[in-house]
Design a protein around this motif. Structure first.
Motif, PDB file in Angstrom:
ATOM      1  N   PHE A 242       0.848  -1.195   0.000  1.00 48.13           N
ATOM      2  CA  PHE A 242       0.000   0.000   0.000  1.00 48.13           C
ATOM      3  C   PHE A 242       0.880   1.240   0.000  1.00 48.13           C
ATOM      4  N   GLU A 243       0.308   2.343  -0.453  1.00 48.61           N
ATOM      5  CA  GLU A 243       1.009   3.619  -0.572  1.00 48.61           C
ATOM      6  C   GLU A 243       0.127   4.716   0.011  1.00 48.61           C
ATOM      7  N   VAL A 244       0.733   5.595   0.784  1.00 48.87           N
ATOM      8  CA  VAL A 244       0.014   6.677   1.447  1.00 48.87           C
ATOM      9  C   VAL A 244       0.675   8.002   1.079  1.00 48.87           C
ATOM     10  N   ASP A 245      -0.159   8.980   0.778  1.00 47.56           N
ATOM     11  CA  ASP A 245       0.334  10.325   0.472  1.00 47.56           C
ATOM     12  C   ASP A 245      -0.498  11.320   1.275  1.00 47.56           C
ATOM     13  N   LEU A 246       0.145  12.079   2.155  1.00 48.81           N
ATOM     14  CA  LEU A 246      -0.546  13.026   3.033  1.00 48.81           C
ATOM     15  C   LEU A 246       0.093  14.402   2.893  1.00 48.81           C
ATOM     16  N   THR A 247      -0.739  15.409   2.628  1.00 44.93           N
ATOM     17  CA  THR A 247      -0.274  16.796   2.571  1.00 44.93           C
ATOM     18  C   THR A 247      -1.126  17.641   3.508  1.00 44.93           C
ATOM     19  N   ILE A 248      -0.463  18.396   4.359  1.00 48.44           N
ATOM     20  CA  ILE A 248      -1.144  19.317   5.270  1.00 48.44           C
ATOM     21  C   ILE A 248      -0.646  20.726   4.977  1.00 48.44           C
ATOM     22  N   LYS A 249      -1.570  21.598   4.616  1.00 41.27           N
ATOM     23  CA  LYS A 249      -1.208  22.968   4.253  1.00 41.27           C
ATOM     24  C   LYS A 249      -2.157  23.930   4.959  1.00 41.27           C
ATOM     25  N   PRO A 250      -1.879  24.243   6.220  1.00 39.07           N
ATOM     26  CA  PRO A 250      -2.792  25.120   6.974  1.00 39.07           C
ATOM     27  C   PRO A 250      -2.801  26.553   6.469  1.00 39.07           C
ATOM     28  N   SER A 251      -1.714  26.967   5.778  1.00 38.76           N
ATOM     29  CA  SER A 251      -1.664  28.319   5.228  1.00 38.76           C
ATOM     30  C   SER A 251      -0.795  28.292   3.990  1.00 38.76           C
ATOM     31  N   SER A 252      -0.803  29.392   3.270  1.00 32.67           N
ATOM     32  CA  SER A 252       0.011  29.464   2.054  1.00 32.67           C
ATOM     33  C   SER A 252       1.492  29.515   2.371  1.00 32.67           C
ATOM     34  N   ASN A 253       1.849  29.730   3.630  1.00 35.96           N
ATOM     35  CA  ASN A 253       3.254  29.858   4.009  1.00 35.96           C
ATOM     36  C   ASN A 253       3.826  28.608   4.673  1.00 35.96           C
ATOM     37  N   PHE A 254       2.979  27.596   4.875  1.00 33.25           N
ATOM     38  CA  PHE A 254       3.485  26.419   5.576  1.00 33.25           C
ATOM     39  C   PHE A 254       2.802  25.161   5.055  1.00 33.25           C
ATOM     40  N   SER A 255       3.588  24.125   4.807  1.00 33.65           N
ATOM     41  CA  SER A 255       3.020  22.851   4.369  1.00 33.65           C
ATOM     42  C   SER A 255       3.946  21.712   4.784  1.00 33.65           C
ATOM     43  N   VAL A 256       3.325  20.555   5.004  1.00 28.79           N
ATOM     44  CA  VAL A 256       4.048  19.330   5.337  1.00 28.79           C
ATOM     45  C   VAL A 256       3.508  18.231   4.430  1.00 28.79           C
ATOM     46  N   ARG A 257       4.418  17.439   3.870  1.00 25.26           N
ATOM     47  CA  ARG A 257       4.007  16.337   3.003  1.00 25.26           C
ATOM     48  C   ARG A 257       4.729  15.072   3.437  1.00 25.26           C
ATOM     49  N   ALA A 258       3.981  13.975   3.506  1.00 23.82           N
ATOM     50  CA  ALA A 258       4.549  12.672   3.841  1.00 23.82           C
ATOM     51  C   ALA A 258       4.072  11.657   2.812  1.00 23.82           C
ATOM     52  N   ALA A 259       4.983  10.838   2.341  1.00 28.68           N
ATOM     53  CA  ALA A 259       4.651   9.770   1.402  1.00 28.68           C
ATOM     54  C   ALA A 259       5.304   8.488   1.895  1.00 28.68           C
ATOM     55  N   TYR A 260       4.538   7.398   1.871  1.00 25.25           N
ATOM     56  CA  TYR A 260       5.025   6.133   2.414  1.00 25.25           C
ATOM     57  C   TYR A 260       4.634   4.996   1.482  1.00 25.25           C
ATOM     58  N   SER A 261       5.541   4.040   1.322  1.00 26.60           N
ATOM     59  CA  SER A 261       5.291   2.870   0.493  1.00 26.60           C
ATOM     60  C   SER A 261       5.670   1.619   1.269  1.00 26.60           C
ATOM     61  N   TYR A 262       4.779   0.630   1.246  1.00 27.68           N
ATOM     62  CA  TYR A 262       5.039  -0.654   1.895  1.00 27.68           C
ATOM     63  C   TYR A 262       4.902  -1.765   0.864  1.00 27.68           C
ATOM     64  N   LEU A 263       5.890  -2.671   0.796  1.00 30.00           N
ATOM     65  CA  LEU A 263       5.863  -3.792  -0.135  1.00 30.00           C
ATOM     66  C   LEU A 263       6.063  -5.095   0.625  1.00 30.00           C
ATOM     67  N   ASP A 264       5.284  -6.090   0.255  1.00 33.55           N
ATOM     68  CA  ASP A 264       5.425  -7.433   0.815  1.00 33.55           C
ATOM     69  C   ASP A 264       5.509  -8.416  -0.352  1.00 33.55           C
ATOM     70  N   PRO A 265       6.712  -8.579  -0.940  1.00 33.34           N
ATOM     71  CA  PRO A 265       6.849  -9.489  -2.083  1.00 33.34           C
ATOM     72  C   PRO A 265       7.048 -10.931  -1.620  1.00 33.34           C
ATOM     73  N   LYS A 266       6.413 -11.857  -2.317  1.00 35.61           N
ATOM     74  CA  LYS A 266       6.556 -13.272  -2.005  1.00 35.61           C
ATOM     75  C   LYS A 266       6.699 -14.051  -3.307  1.00 35.61           C
ATOM     76  N   VAL A 267       7.805 -14.748  -3.435  1.00 34.17           N
ATOM     77  CA  VAL A 267       7.972 -15.668  -4.557  1.00 34.17           C
ATOM     78  C   VAL A 267       7.206 -16.939  -4.214  1.00 34.17           C
ATOM     79  N   LYS A 268       6.220 -17.290  -5.028  1.00 30.11           N
ATOM     80  CA  LYS A 268       5.316 -18.394  -4.700  1.00 30.11           C
ATOM     81  C   LYS A 268       5.773 -19.734  -5.274  1.00 30.11           C
ATOM     82  N   GLN A 269       6.412 -19.709  -6.417  1.00 30.61           N
ATOM     83  CA  GLN A 269       6.827 -20.983  -7.004  1.00 30.61           C
ATOM     84  C   GLN A 269       7.953 -20.776  -8.000  1.00 30.61           C
ATOM     85  N   VAL A 270       9.025 -21.517  -7.821  1.00 32.19           N
ATOM     86  CA  VAL A 270      10.112 -21.603  -8.796  1.00 32.19           C
ATOM     87  C   VAL A 270      10.509 -23.072  -8.881  1.00 32.19           C
TER      88      VAL A 270
END
Length: 765
Positions: free
Chosen positions: A582-610
């Motif tokens: 899953f991927e999350v993107d959050l932006t908080i901009k309470p005013s035109s002079n201040f903003s915070v942005r956070a982006a997060y990515s989570y991966l759970d890869p599984k090789v099922k058969q070789v």
């Protein structure tokens, strides 16, 4: 004629000075009225930027970012310049689901990975990557000599997940589209100069000329001289050097209100040196060897690598009516690359040290033609259809010189591969708004049919003696990739969607396979995705989240096929895999002079058969020491490479002081990426698997900017920056010695860039 670095610098400085002088001489005489009769209409994206909305063209039409039911990140020109993003690899620091690295054999070759999909060896011309790279919608087939800042990007769109319906090439991981600024027909421009640690110099300039009749022209130039961070003890070049000199001219012709023709010509040169690998196991075994990451252990011959490219792009658009647009995209790209590598002894064993040097030469030509039909039927149906054709021819020459130190003897291997590929595709996507739920629900259906053909020829020599003469392979593939999306606009600011799509990555052959006639088939993916896009508190908070489940069949995996020579590698369809995340993107901009942005990515890869394939080290007939037979389950020996479990970016922007026409602002960015395995054969059953894992990558970037308004509507900015301010260093692109069957026993790795301090000046006019 080859220009020296000082000549590059003089050329760039001279152009910057000329542009600045031109600004002063002509600013008074040029009208900037937006309704000037000769001015080209601004792009929708430029207009939307003023109102605070981001307009994207991910679905081949102008749409608001928050209303597009796909997983996408968009970075505008203001965001890019404010964060000092000037390379493709910098994008991954603000879009953590994307992993962009410079391939260690050459700093001008990129390795692109997204959602666990990419390519292990981006230097091979006989296979395709899992992430597509585009400039203004034009596909770039080969990753050599690709530059980010030549066209002065207006924005960058990062599309996550399979791209099979609308984009030029089918890809299983995603796509990156760099959209350049178009000529405006009004006089204006920008000049930028940067100086930093280790005598790092960068200069860019762009200029928009007043329209002449119905033709507008825009030009850009970019120069970089960035010395490497590993000193070559007594040698002629450092490791990790990077330089560029490139320019682009774009012209827009608007013969009528309904017709627009855009042409762009770009040309550039990139000079680099490779990454420096450190192998601690040689300490005490090889006289004089020191395992330091910032200086070579001895003087190493290191010629400079050079890549050259030329691009021609032609886009014609005819607005037949308010409900129908016809578009044509024609492109040619030619590139050459001459790469020199010197790994010293780092990739070999202390018990038998071998000096490895080499040279690689690439030549590539690609042509593409695409026709698009974009329209609407009434208020309830919109569609995009098209035809796509691409043809690529290339050649890759590889020379490897192995100096067998115990025998004082050279073994010189030469290999040259010629490849050709063609792709034909037809696609159609339509969106229906049924007359229910107050028109808040939309159903999008799409499909793409693709026909690919590939062929390749290989010749090889060892110490001048022919080993292989005109070995050939030829393949053809057909694929049908459907997609369906159901989106619900619950409120004007809350959108949810579910999506099911299929994609595929074409088959090919491995340049390093023991038998060149042995090829591999396409890799296929089925992706299930659900997303939420939302804004709250009068758009002060933006919260987007995407969850996905990807199922891979006929997974393309690289195998070492010769137990005595790890350079002999085949790519084989050997398995199945799931990637959840899953991927999350959050932006908080309470005013035109201040903003915070956070982006997060989570991966759970599984090789099922070789299942153990024939002709590999798992095959007893090939490797008598193997405990397996062909067809045995060897799944636990495998993992998905370049798939970080966690990747995070957190940034803040604060304009903390304003007085008169001046303002001071501060930007901070923190980025983190988990360790990744750099090879598929590093599964949980392999001893020493972590020797084939890069170290977690963590960095903090800071930037302080003073901006002011000058006379005649000119703007100036002066920025002080510190990249990787805490000087965190990490081993990247690790290569382990040994075998997945017997275990890995040693590691060689280059290290990430140390702290860079610098100053940047910008003038806009």
């Amino acid at each position: 004629m080859k220009l020296s670095s000082s000549a590059y610098l003089r050329a760039a400085v001279s152009l910057c000075s000329l542009l600045a002088w031109t600004a002063g001489a002509h600013a008074e005489s040029v009208e900037r009225a937006p309704d000037a009769p000769n001015a080209a209409a601004p792009d929708a994206a430029e207009t939307a930027e003023v109102s605070g909305d981001i307009i994207v063209t991910a679905q081949r039409r102008d749409e608001k970012l928050q209303s597009v039911p796909i997983a996408i990140s968009a970075l505008t020109s203001d965001t890019l310049s404010g964060r000092g993003v000037v390379t493709l690899s910098s994008i991954s620091q603000v879009a953590p689901s994307l992993n962009v690295k410079s391939y260690p054999a050459s700093g001008d070759t990129l390795s692109l990975n997204m959602r666990g999909q990419g390519i292990a060896d981006s230097g091979q011309i006989t296979k395709d990557g899992g992430v597509g790279l585009y400039i203004d919608g034009f596909y770039i087939a080969r990753p050599q000599g690709v530059l980010f800042d030549v066209g002065d990007p207006e924005r960058v769109e990062v599309l996550r997940g399979p791209q099979g319906t609308l984009y030029g090439r089918n890809t299983t991981g995603g796509a990156i589209n760099i959209i350049t600024k178009k000529p405006s027909g009004e006089f204006g421009g920008r000049v930028s100069a940067t100086y930093g640690s280790r005598d790092f110099v960068r200069g860019t300039a762009s200029i928009d000329l007043p329209a002449i009749g119905n033709i507008a022209v825009r030009g850009t130039i970019a120069y970089t001289d960035k010395p490497g961070w590993v000193k070559n003890q007594g040698g002629n070049n450092r490791y990790h050097d990077f330089g560029q000199l490139a320019g682009r001219v774009a012209a827009r012709w608007t013969p009528s209100a309904d017709v627009t023709v855009d042409y762009a010509y770009a040309r550039g040169r990139v000079t680099t040196t490779p990454a420096y690998f450190v192998n601690p196991s040689f300490v005490g075994s090889l006289p004089g060897y020191v395992a330091t990451r910032d200086q070579t252990w001895t003087a190493l011959p290191l010629p400079e690598s050079e890549s050259n490219f030329v691009d021609h792009q032609l886009t014609g658009q005819f607005d037949v009516s308010d409900f129908l647009t016809i578009r044509s995209l024609s492109a040619y790209r030619g590139s050459t690359s001459h790469q020199f590598v010197n790994y010293s002894v780092a990739l070999t064993a202390p018990t038998f040290p071998v000096g490895l040097t080499g040279q690689e030469d690439y030549r590539s030509k690609q042509y593409s033609q695409e026709f698009q039909l974009i329209g609407e039927i009434g208020d309830r149906f919109s569609y995009t259809g098209g035809l796509f054709y691409a043809r690529e021819t290339g050649r890759h020459d590889k020379l490897q010189d192995q100096f067998l130190i115990p025998f004082n003897r050279h073994v010189i291997s030469t290999r040259w591969v010629e490849a050709k590929s063609t792709s034909y595709a037809a696609y159609l996507q339509g969106t229906i708004t049924p007359p229910v739920l107050d028109d808040r629900m939309k159903l999008t259906l799409g499909a793409r049919y693709t026909s690919d053909k590939r062929s390749a020829t290989r010749n090889s020599l060892v110490n001048g003696n022919p080993v292989e003469v005109n070995a050939r392979n030829s393949q053809s593939f057909e694929n049908f990739s459907p997609a369906a999306t159901l989106a619900m606009q619950w409120t004007p600011n809350i959108l949810t969607y579910v999506k099911v799509s299929k994609g595929y990555k074409a088959g090919g052959s491995s340049e390093a396979a023991p038998v060149f006639a042995n090829t591999f088939n396409p890799e296929k993916i089925t992706s299930y995705e659900a997303g939420l896009k939302s804004q709250f508190f009068d758009n002060a908070v933006t919260f987007n989240v995407t969850a996905f489940h990807n199922v891979f069949n006929d997974l393309q995996i690289d195998f070492v096929t010769d137990p005595a020579n790890p350079a002999v590698v085949s790519t084989i369809n050997a398995g199945k895999a799931h990637v959840n995340g899953f991927e999350v993107d959050l932006t908080i901009k309470p005013s035109s002079n201040f903003s915070v942005r956070a982006a997060y990515s989570y991966l759970d890869p599984k090789v099922k058969q070789v299942l153990a394939p024939a002709g590999t080290i798992f095959d007893r007939l090939r490797n008598p020491a193997s405990p397996f037979s062909v067809g045995d389950d060897v799944t636990r020996y495998f993992t998905l490479p370049f798939a970080p479990t966690n990747a995070l970016s957190v940034s803040g922007d604060w304009t903390f002081l304003q007085f008169g026409e001046n303002e001071l602002s501060f930007h901070a960015n923190y980025s983190y990426e988990d360790a990744v395995y750099t090879i598929a054969t590093a599964g949980p059953a392999v001893r020493g698997r972590d020797l084939h894992a890069s170290e977690p990558l963590e960095r903090v970037d800071l930037r302080l900017t003073w901006a002011t308004q000058l006379i005649n509507d000119r703007r100036a900015r002066l920025s002080f920056f510190a990249n990787n301010v805490f000087d965190n260093r990490a081993a990247q692109f690790t290569i382990a010695g040994g075998s997945p069957l017997t275990g890995y026993v040693r590691q060689a790795a280059p290290y990430s860039e140390p702290r860079v301090l610098g100053i940047e000046a910008n003038i806009e006019f």
